[in-house]
Design a protein around this motif. Sequence first.
Motif: not given
Length: 179
Positions: A138-139, A109-115, A89-93
């Motif tokens: 992704t929300l 948690l803010f990510s473009r990946d889903t699951g 995970w990066n700092k922005e996520e």
Amino acid sequence: MKFCILSAFLFLTLWVNGQIIAPATLNSSGGNYVFRGSPTIPNFSLIWSVGESTMIETFSVNGGMYLLTQGVLQPFIPEDLQTVPIQGWNKEEVKYYPNPVSTLLQFDLFSRDTGRVVLRMLDLLGNTHGVREFQYNTLPVHQTIDFSKYASGPYYLMLTLYSKGQLKKHGVFKLLKLR
């Protein structure tokens, strides 16, 4: 003359390499199995052999997070585990605050990946103090974790994302609990 022979003998003994014996075994049979992970079971690989002459044992469950070492086939990493790197995970996520925490910890948690996301709370010894699982689409997710019941000291948030049953992202974040 004796000096020349002695010098030549000394030179040859230092220059000539002796026989090098490397540790090796001959196994009559064996194989390997690689499991790429799921929401409840992390990645692991099993390598086995039949006919080993030496037995080395190392067992651990939760304290070492599923460690098993047995036999002389150590260390070996199958190519399957090397070819598909697991992203972190990066700092922005991932954001968690305040750190140090005394009562309530805010986790975002803010990510473009889903699951499927699994969030584990671990102490310094690796004991699990809580698990949260949720579907991520992704929300942004905002979770509050109550730390008032925990003893003061270091803790870890282990955050894992599984997509289509496969481990996709994994990370461990350190935080400190104060009284």
